[in-house]
Every structure is written in C-alpha cells, then in structure tokens.
Scaffold this motif. Structure first.
Motif, PDB file in Angstrom:
ATOM      1  N   ASN A 161      -8.631   0.936   8.414  1.00  0.00           N
ATOM      2  CA  ASN A 161      -8.541   2.400   8.376  1.00  0.00           C
ATOM      3  C   ASN A 161      -9.179   2.962   7.107  1.00  0.00           C
ATOM      4  OD1 ASN A 161      -7.253   2.696  10.836  1.00  0.00           O
ATOM      5  ND2 ASN A 161      -5.199   2.675   9.964  1.00  0.00           N
ATOM      6  N   ALA A 162      -8.937   2.306   5.980  1.00  0.00           N
ATOM      7  CA  ALA A 162      -9.546   2.762   4.724  1.00  0.00           C
ATOM      8  C   ALA A 162     -11.064   2.738   4.826  1.00  0.00           C
ATOM      9  CB  ALA A 162      -9.070   1.888   3.561  1.00  0.00           C
ATOM     10  N   ALA A 163     -11.607   1.655   5.386  1.00  0.00           N
ATOM     11  CA  ALA A 163     -13.059   1.554   5.543  1.00  0.00           C
ATOM     12  C   ALA A 163     -13.582   2.625   6.505  1.00  0.00           C
ATOM     13  CB  ALA A 163     -13.429   0.169   6.042  1.00  0.00           C
ATOM     14  N   ALA A 164     -12.832   2.887   7.569  1.00  0.00           N
ATOM     15  CA  ALA A 164     -13.270   3.886   8.553  1.00  0.00           C
ATOM     16  C   ALA A 164     -13.327   5.279   7.955  1.00  0.00           C
ATOM     17  CB  ALA A 164     -12.322   3.868   9.749  1.00  0.00           C
ATOM     18  N   LEU A 165     -12.452   5.573   7.003  1.00  0.00           N
ATOM     19  CA  LEU A 165     -12.439   6.890   6.369  1.00  0.00           C
ATOM     20  C   LEU A 165     -13.653   7.110   5.467  1.00  0.00           C
ATOM     21  CD1 LEU A 165      -8.660   6.983   5.432  1.00  0.00           C
ATOM     22  CD2 LEU A 165      -9.780   8.668   6.894  1.00  0.00           C
ATOM     23  N   LEU A 166     -14.247   6.014   4.979  1.00  0.00           N
ATOM     24  CA  LEU A 166     -15.319   6.104   3.990  1.00  0.00           C
ATOM     25  C   LEU A 166     -16.697   6.311   4.612  1.00  0.00           C
ATOM     26  CD1 LEU A 166     -14.324   3.190   1.596  1.00  0.00           C
ATOM     27  CD2 LEU A 166     -14.454   5.606   0.955  1.00  0.00           C
ATOM     28  N   ARG A 167     -17.522   7.030   3.871  1.00  0.00           N
ATOM     29  CA  ARG A 167     -18.948   7.055   4.175  1.00  0.00           C
ATOM     30  C   ARG A 167     -19.555   5.717   3.754  1.00  0.00           C
ATOM     31  NH1 ARG A 167     -18.315  12.396   1.632  1.00  0.00           N
ATOM     32  NH2 ARG A 167     -18.437  13.968   3.283  1.00  0.00           N
ATOM     33  N   PRO A 168     -20.700   5.323   4.322  1.00  0.00           N
ATOM     34  CA  PRO A 168     -21.380   4.112   3.842  1.00  0.00           C
ATOM     35  C   PRO A 168     -21.655   4.212   2.342  1.00  0.00           C
ATOM     36  CG  PRO A 168     -22.348   4.855   5.898  1.00  0.00           C
ATOM     37  CD  PRO A 168     -21.394   5.933   5.476  1.00  0.00           C
ATOM     38  N   GLY A 169     -21.322   3.160   1.619  1.00  0.00           N
ATOM     39  CA  GLY A 169     -21.494   3.155   0.172  1.00  0.00           C
ATOM     40  C   GLY A 169     -20.338   3.770  -0.584  1.00  0.00           C
ATOM     41  N   GLY A 170     -19.346   4.310   0.139  1.00  0.00           N
ATOM     42  CA  GLY A 170     -18.170   4.866  -0.514  1.00  0.00           C
ATOM     43  C   GLY A 170     -17.283   3.785  -1.109  1.00  0.00           C
ATOM     44  N   HIS A 171     -16.299   4.203  -1.892  1.00  0.00           N
ATOM     45  CA  HIS A 171     -15.465   3.244  -2.621  1.00  0.00           C
ATOM     46  C   HIS A 171     -13.996   3.345  -2.236  1.00  0.00           C
ATOM     47  CE1 HIS A 171     -19.092   3.288  -5.148  1.00  0.00           C
ATOM     48  NE2 HIS A 171     -18.709   2.069  -5.521  1.00  0.00           N
ATOM     49  N   PHE A 172     -13.383   2.178  -2.094  1.00  0.00           N
ATOM     50  CA  PHE A 172     -11.958   2.057  -1.818  1.00  0.00           C
ATOM     51  C   PHE A 172     -11.280   1.564  -3.089  1.00  0.00           C
ATOM     52  CE2 PHE A 172      -8.516  -0.690   0.260  1.00  0.00           C
ATOM     53  CZ  PHE A 172      -7.612   0.363   0.332  1.00  0.00           C
ATOM     54  N   VAL A 173     -10.303   2.330  -3.571  1.00  0.00           N
ATOM     55  CA  VAL A 173      -9.590   2.017  -4.809  1.00  0.00           C
ATOM     56  C   VAL A 173      -8.133   1.749  -4.444  1.00  0.00           C
ATOM     57  CG1 VAL A 173      -8.988   2.833  -7.116  1.00  0.00           C
ATOM     58  CG2 VAL A 173     -11.126   3.595  -6.041  1.00  0.00           C
ATOM     59  N   PHE A 174      -7.623   0.576  -4.798  1.00  0.00           N
ATOM     60  CA  PHE A 174      -6.251   0.259  -4.417  1.00  0.00           C
ATOM     61  C   PHE A 174      -5.613  -0.710  -5.406  1.00  0.00           C
ATOM     62  CE2 PHE A 174      -8.674  -3.206  -2.700  1.00  0.00           C
ATOM     63  CZ  PHE A 174      -7.821  -4.297  -2.560  1.00  0.00           C
ATOM     64  N   SER A 175      -4.301  -0.797  -5.345  1.00  0.00           N
ATOM     65  CA  SER A 175      -3.576  -1.778  -6.150  1.00  0.00           C
ATOM     66  C   SER A 175      -2.777  -2.673  -5.228  1.00  0.00           C
ATOM     67  CB  SER A 175      -2.665  -1.090  -7.168  1.00  0.00           C
ATOM     68  OG  SER A 175      -1.694  -0.288  -6.527  1.00  0.00           O
ATOM     69  N   GLU A 176      -2.645  -3.923  -5.617  1.00  0.00           N
ATOM     70  CA  GLU A 176      -1.937  -4.928  -4.822  1.00  0.00           C
ATOM     71  C   GLU A 176      -1.394  -5.995  -5.763  1.00  0.00           C
ATOM     72  OE1 GLU A 176      -0.667  -6.234  -2.295  1.00  0.00           O
ATOM     73  OE2 GLU A 176      -1.507  -5.495  -0.412  1.00  0.00           O
ATOM     74  N   ASN A 177      -0.545  -6.860  -5.206  1.00  0.00           N
ATOM     75  CA  ASN A 177      -0.074  -8.036  -5.936  1.00  0.00           C
ATOM     76  C   ASN A 177      -0.860  -9.239  -5.415  1.00  0.00           C
ATOM     77  OD1 ASN A 177       1.914  -6.583  -7.384  1.00  0.00           O
ATOM     78  ND2 ASN A 177       3.283  -6.685  -5.638  1.00  0.00           N
ATOM     79  N   PHE A 178      -1.995  -9.510  -6.053  1.00  0.00           N
ATOM     80  CA  PHE A 178      -2.902 -10.568  -5.602  1.00  0.00           C
ATOM     81  C   PHE A 178      -2.381 -11.916  -6.104  1.00  0.00           C
ATOM     82  CE2 PHE A 178      -5.291  -6.671  -6.266  1.00  0.00           C
ATOM     83  CZ  PHE A 178      -6.139  -6.580  -5.178  1.00  0.00           C
ATOM     84  N   LEU A 179      -1.657 -12.638  -5.282  1.00  0.00           N
ATOM     85  CA  LEU A 179      -1.027 -13.873  -5.733  1.00  0.00           C
ATOM     86  C   LEU A 179      -1.974 -15.065  -5.636  1.00  0.00           C
ATOM     87  CD1 LEU A 179       2.573 -13.708  -4.218  1.00  0.00           C
ATOM     88  CD2 LEU A 179       1.670 -12.637  -6.288  1.00  0.00           C
ATOM     89  N   PHE A 180      -1.884 -15.930  -6.633  1.00  0.00           N
ATOM     90  CA  PHE A 180      -2.532 -17.234  -6.560  1.00  0.00           C
ATOM     91  C   PHE A 180      -1.520 -18.300  -6.167  1.00  0.00           C
ATOM     92  CE2 PHE A 180      -5.540 -14.834  -9.107  1.00  0.00           C
ATOM     93  CZ  PHE A 180      -6.739 -15.220  -8.546  1.00  0.00           C
ATOM     94  N   GLY A 181      -0.231 -17.981  -6.320  1.00  0.00           N
ATOM     95  CA  GLY A 181       0.831 -18.857  -5.857  1.00  0.00           C
ATOM     96  C   GLY A 181       1.203 -18.542  -4.426  1.00  0.00           C
ATOM     97  N   PRO A 182       2.314 -19.120  -3.936  1.00  0.00           N
ATOM     98  CA  PRO A 182       2.740 -18.894  -2.545  1.00  0.00           C
ATOM     99  C   PRO A 182       3.061 -17.422  -2.280  1.00  0.00           C
ATOM    100  CG  PRO A 182       3.928 -20.744  -3.539  1.00  0.00           C
ATOM    101  CD  PRO A 182       3.200 -20.061  -4.645  1.00  0.00           C
ATOM    102  N   GLU A 183       2.775 -16.978  -1.059  1.00  0.00           N
ATOM    103  CA  GLU A 183       3.119 -15.609  -0.692  1.00  0.00           C
ATOM    104  C   GLU A 183       4.634 -15.421  -0.701  1.00  0.00           C
ATOM    105  OE1 GLU A 183       1.196 -14.492   2.932  1.00  0.00           O
ATOM    106  OE2 GLU A 183      -0.803 -14.518   2.008  1.00  0.00           O
ATOM    107  N   GLN A 184       5.050 -14.204  -1.042  1.00  0.00           N
ATOM    108  CA  GLN A 184       6.470 -13.888  -1.162  1.00  0.00           C
ATOM    109  C   GLN A 184       6.804 -12.795  -0.149  1.00  0.00           C
ATOM    110  OE1 GLN A 184       6.642 -12.623  -5.232  1.00  0.00           O
ATOM    111  NE2 GLN A 184       5.773 -14.537  -5.985  1.00  0.00           N
TER     112      GLN A 184
END
Length: 260
Positions: free
Chosen positions: A144-167
């Motif tokens: 959905n985020a990609a669909a909202l964007l024009r080509p070349g547009g930017h998606f800015v977000f925050s997440e908990n990018f884990l390198f350990g096991p998912e929680q």
C-alpha cells in the motif's frame, strides 16, 4: 489488522490522545516527551542526510496518531500533508488540530487506498508497523505504501529490524531484517538509508535477553519513583550522540526507501 487490534487502539487513543497514548505508556508522559524529542532529531537529520527535497512536495502519513510527524513534515516545508489512522477518534482529533490537512480512517494492512494511487512524493509510517501482528497484513502495508507513491518517491518508516529471532506478542511483532527487506523488495521499494532511532531510551528488542530485562527493570523503577523527566533529560544528549555515531542499534531504527 484484525478488529480486536483496531478496537484496542480505538479505546486507547479515545482515552489518551497524548505522547503517552501513542508511545511507551509504562514509562510515563515525562519520559515519553524526551523520547519524542529524540524522534524529532533523528527524523529531521535523516531526511537532511538523505539529500531529499521536501519543500513543496505531497506527503501521505500512515498511522498518524497525534499528528507528531504531520508537524515535522510541515516544518520541512511539505506542500500538502495527508494523514490517516486506523481509529476514528484519532482522525476526528487530527481534523480539529490540523484543519488545513486531510485525514482518513485507513487500515494499511488491508487492500484498498483512501486516495488515488501514485499521488504522493513521500509516504511515512512511523512507530506503527510492528503493531501489525498479521504477517500478510504487514506485507500488504508495504504494498500500500508503494502504491501511494509516485515513481521515484520515498517511503520513510521506522521498525524493529531484528538480527536475532523474531519476537511475537498479542499487540506487537518484532520481525527480522531479512523479512522486512524481502517484503520491501516485493513491493518495489529499495532501501537507501538506515540508521538507529534509539540506542538507550527505547526497549532493547534486539539485545540479549538479560540486557532487555535489565533495561525494563531500570525504566520501571525510574517511572515508579517519578524520575522519568530527569532521566530523559540526562539521557537525551547522550542518545543524540549515539544515534549519530552508530549504524545499527538494539532498538527501533529508521529507514528511507525509494520506489523503484
């Protein structure tokens, strides 16, 4: 998101439409205020470092909550900022707070957009994607985020990018960096910048178990003793230094992607 999650946030934001209601409630309002100062610093700095031009552009914010990031986009000079939230109570309050902006009730984890596709230069989803507990819904959010964007547009977000096991919990799922990168690629979104949003001041989700438990115990004690404000004030300058000098962190991180 399923209806139980929607109802949870509807009830929570209807009763507490503040930094605490959308933030880390157990740490109290005083500490959350300092955490939002860190968020502001990182958000503005990362967009500047990415070299993207915001002035005069169109922005769609997902999971707007109290409108904190609407204010930051406006501060950066965005031409229009459209917001959304899963809760009708937040949308009603946002329309009063920002009468010059448009707001929609929108569940980003489900197909369908509240506005025409391809209409925006920037889309943001800050501090909310890990609350999508359904894996299919999480992947749909990126589409959905990609669909909202024009080509070349930017998606800015925050997440908990884990390198350990998912929680996995009933209200939050912390997913692996591999999972998130795979979902981004499937949505046609290419990462261009990634950095810590917090190092010390937020839950240590990607740290060893003992470190996570120790952090939680210290923060609970500080809150119980009414030390949230002085602790936040003391940690703020150190946190600003740490988020600038580290490429990875044990807590929430911010990523900027470009629509391919």
């Amino acid at each position: 998101m399923d209806y139980s999650t929607k109802d949870f946030w509807e009830d929570r934001l209807a009763s507490d439409w503040t930094e605490t209601g959308v933030g880390y409630r157990s740490l109290g309002k005083a500490f959350n205020v300092w955490m939002y100062r860190v968020r502001r610093f990182v958000f503005l700095r990362e967009l500047q470092e990415a070299g993207v031009e915001v002035a005069g552009t169109s922005v769609f914010d997902i999971g707007t909550g109290t409108g904190f990031y609407v204010g930051l986009w406006k501060e950066l000079g965005a031409g229009t900022v459209t917001g959304s939230d899963i809760t009708s109570s937040a949308v009603s309050n946002l329309r009063e707070r920002f009468p010059d902006s448009e707001f929609h009730v929108f569940d980003v984890s489900r197909p369908g957009l509240p506005v025409p596709a391809g209409s925006f230069d920037f889309v943001s989803a800050m501090d909310m994607l890990f609350h999508i507990t359904d894996d299919a819904g999480h992947a749909q959010a990126f589409r959905n985020a990609a669909a909202l964007l024009r080509p070349g547009g930017h998606f800015v977000f925050s997440e908990n990018f884990l390198f350990g096991p998912e929680q996995r919990g009933p209200r939050q799922v912390n997913r692996s960096m591999h999972t998130i990168e795979r979902e981004l690629a499937a949505a046609g979104l290419e990462p261009v910048r990634h950095s810590p949003m917090f190092v010390l001041m937020n839950s240590q989700v990607d740290a060893p178990w003992l470190q996570r438990r120790g952090w939680a115990a210290i923060m609970r004690s500080a809150t119980a003793l009414g030390l949230g404000e002085p602790l936040g004030r003391a940690l703020y300058p150190l946190e600003k230094r740490l988020v600038q000098t580290r490429s990875e962190g044990p807590s929430t991180e911010m990523m900027i992607c470009r629509k391919v």
